[in-house]
Design a protein around this motif. Structure first.
Motif, PDB file in Angstrom:
ATOM      1  N   ALA A 122       3.824   8.796  -4.091  1.00  0.00           N
ATOM      2  CA  ALA A 122       3.995   7.659  -3.191  1.00  0.00           C
ATOM      3  C   ALA A 122       3.070   6.510  -3.559  1.00  0.00           C
ATOM      4  CB  ALA A 122       3.754   8.082  -1.747  1.00  0.00           C
ATOM      5  N   ILE A 123       3.652   5.308  -3.589  1.00  0.00           N
ATOM      6  CA  ILE A 123       2.860   4.103  -3.793  1.00  0.00           C
ATOM      7  C   ILE A 123       2.804   3.339  -2.473  1.00  0.00           C
ATOM      8  CG2 ILE A 123       3.461   3.966  -6.247  1.00  0.00           C
ATOM      9  CD1 ILE A 123       5.460   1.813  -5.563  1.00  0.00           C
ATOM     10  N   GLY A 124       1.883   2.397  -2.364  1.00  0.00           N
ATOM     11  CA  GLY A 124       1.765   1.620  -1.133  1.00  0.00           C
ATOM     12  C   GLY A 124       1.286   2.434   0.046  1.00  0.00           C
ATOM     13  N   VAL A 125       0.475   3.477  -0.219  1.00  0.00           N
ATOM     14  CA  VAL A 125       0.011   4.348   0.869  1.00  0.00           C
ATOM     15  C   VAL A 125      -0.861   3.576   1.851  1.00  0.00           C
ATOM     16  CG1 VAL A 125      -1.352   6.399   1.407  1.00  0.00           C
ATOM     17  CG2 VAL A 125       0.198   6.412  -0.559  1.00  0.00           C
ATOM     18  N   ASP A 126      -1.705   2.685   1.358  1.00  0.00           N
ATOM     19  CA  ASP A 126      -2.557   1.892   2.264  1.00  0.00           C
ATOM     20  C   ASP A 126      -1.713   1.031   3.186  1.00  0.00           C
ATOM     21  OD1 ASP A 126      -4.801   2.981   1.113  1.00  0.00           O
ATOM     22  OD2 ASP A 126      -5.193   1.273  -0.206  1.00  0.00           O
ATOM     23  N   GLU A 127      -0.650   0.454   2.638  1.00  0.00           N
ATOM     24  CA  GLU A 127       0.258  -0.360   3.451  1.00  0.00           C
ATOM     25  C   GLU A 127       0.936   0.488   4.525  1.00  0.00           C
ATOM     26  OE1 GLU A 127       4.221  -3.216   2.820  1.00  0.00           O
ATOM     27  OE2 GLU A 127       3.398  -2.072   1.137  1.00  0.00           O
ATOM     28  N   THR A 128       1.324   1.700   4.155  1.00  0.00           N
ATOM     29  CA  THR A 128       1.958   2.605   5.117  1.00  0.00           C
ATOM     30  C   THR A 128       0.991   2.986   6.224  1.00  0.00           C
ATOM     31  OG1 THR A 128       3.488   3.489   3.463  1.00  0.00           O
ATOM     32  CG2 THR A 128       3.037   4.870   5.379  1.00  0.00           C
ATOM     33  N   ARG A 129      -0.233   3.313   5.852  1.00  0.00           N
ATOM     34  CA  ARG A 129      -1.223   3.700   6.869  1.00  0.00           C
ATOM     35  C   ARG A 129      -1.543   2.531   7.799  1.00  0.00           C
ATOM     36  NH1 ARG A 129      -2.976   8.702   6.028  1.00  0.00           N
ATOM     37  NH2 ARG A 129      -2.880   9.596   3.931  1.00  0.00           N
ATOM     38  N   ALA A 130      -1.604   1.323   7.255  1.00  0.00           N
ATOM     39  CA  ALA A 130      -1.856   0.143   8.088  1.00  0.00           C
ATOM     40  C   ALA A 130      -0.708  -0.065   9.073  1.00  0.00           C
ATOM     41  CB  ALA A 130      -2.041  -1.089   7.204  1.00  0.00           C
ATOM     42  N   ALA A 131       0.526   0.104   8.606  1.00  0.00           N
ATOM     43  CA  ALA A 131       1.685  -0.042   9.492  1.00  0.00           C
ATOM     44  C   ALA A 131       1.668   1.029  10.574  1.00  0.00           C
ATOM     45  CB  ALA A 131       2.974   0.040   8.676  1.00  0.00           C
ATOM     46  N   ALA A 132       1.245   2.239  10.220  1.00  0.00           N
ATOM     47  CA  ALA A 132       1.173   3.331  11.201  1.00  0.00           C
ATOM     48  C   ALA A 132       0.154   3.030  12.295  1.00  0.00           C
ATOM     49  CB  ALA A 132       0.833   4.640  10.498  1.00  0.00           C
ATOM     50  N   ARG A 133      -0.931   2.347  11.937  1.00  0.00           N
ATOM     51  CA  ARG A 133      -1.952   2.002  12.953  1.00  0.00           C
ATOM     52  C   ARG A 133      -1.450   0.918  13.898  1.00  0.00           C
ATOM     53  NH1 ARG A 133      -5.370   2.737   8.420  1.00  0.00           N
ATOM     54  NH2 ARG A 133      -5.363   0.503   7.946  1.00  0.00           N
TER      55      ARG A 133
END
Length: 205
Positions: A122-133
């Motif tokens: 998976a790429i963009g994991v930081d973006e995903t975690r930010a969206a989850a927050r």
């Protein structure tokens, strides 16, 4: 042999053996004993009447992971309203569909529980975690899930790409909302939408 669009050169060394190829619209159709094309988007890439190999086409010939195959056909009761969502966009999610979908879900007022499976690449994991927050619903982010079948069974709805997961979900009777992540997945999503097991959310554009 499992190579998309096999060539004469690739198969030359295997002549004289019993040969089966999977997901192929190339030389295997002429040189193999059997071709197994279970995935929808392959079917229009060749003329069936030109194939010398015995053709096995359609989702009935999809090879399912063992934990999915063991449960296939045991269709659960469908929830009238989807509250528990399982989200997965393949091994890489190179178009950041997980984060984009979380942003969409954030605008829904209904209470949801969201479990997100990140693929190994998976790429963009930081973006995903930010969206989850940012999302008002509880989101659990998973990686290396021991059993996708268990995750499917615990969900009211799977939100996913347009790959083979749609076939696995259909085998288990789990509804899907599918977003094509690649051009060839558009036909796959359309097929399962017409079959009644998935909602077609369009494509990454």
């Amino acid at each position: 042999v499992d190579t998309l669009e096999t060539t004469d050169a690739e198969l030359a060394a295997l002549r004289g053996t019993r040969l089966a190829v999977f997901d192929d619209w190339g030389a295997g159709l002429r040189l193999a004993d059997a071709v197994v094309n279970a995935t929808v988007f392959h079917w229009g890439r060749y003329r069936r009447e030109d194939a010398h190999a015995k053709l096995f086409e359609g989702p009935a010939f999809m090879i399912l992971p063992p934990d999915i195959a063991r449960r296939a056909g045991c269709v659960p009761e469908i929830a009238p309203t989807a509250r528990r969502l399982f989200m997965a966009f393949g091994g890489t999610d190179n178009r950041s569909l997980t984060a984009r979908m979380l942003n969409v879900l954030a605008r829904l007022p209904e209470p949801l529980e969201v479990r997100v499976n990140l693929g190994f690449g998976a790429i963009g994991v930081d973006e995903t975690r930010a969206a989850a927050r940012r999302i008002p619903h509880p989101v659990e982010i998973l990686a290396g899930v021991p059993s996708l079948a268990d995750e499917f069974a615990a969900a009211d709805l799977a939100v996913c790409g347009g790959g083979n997961m749609l076939c696995e979900l259909a085998a288990l009777g789990i509804p899907a909302a599918a977003l094509a992540a690649e051009e060839h997945e558009v036909l796959n999503v359309r097929y399962w939408a017409n079959a009644g097991s998935a909602a077609d959310l369009g494509d990454w554009r």
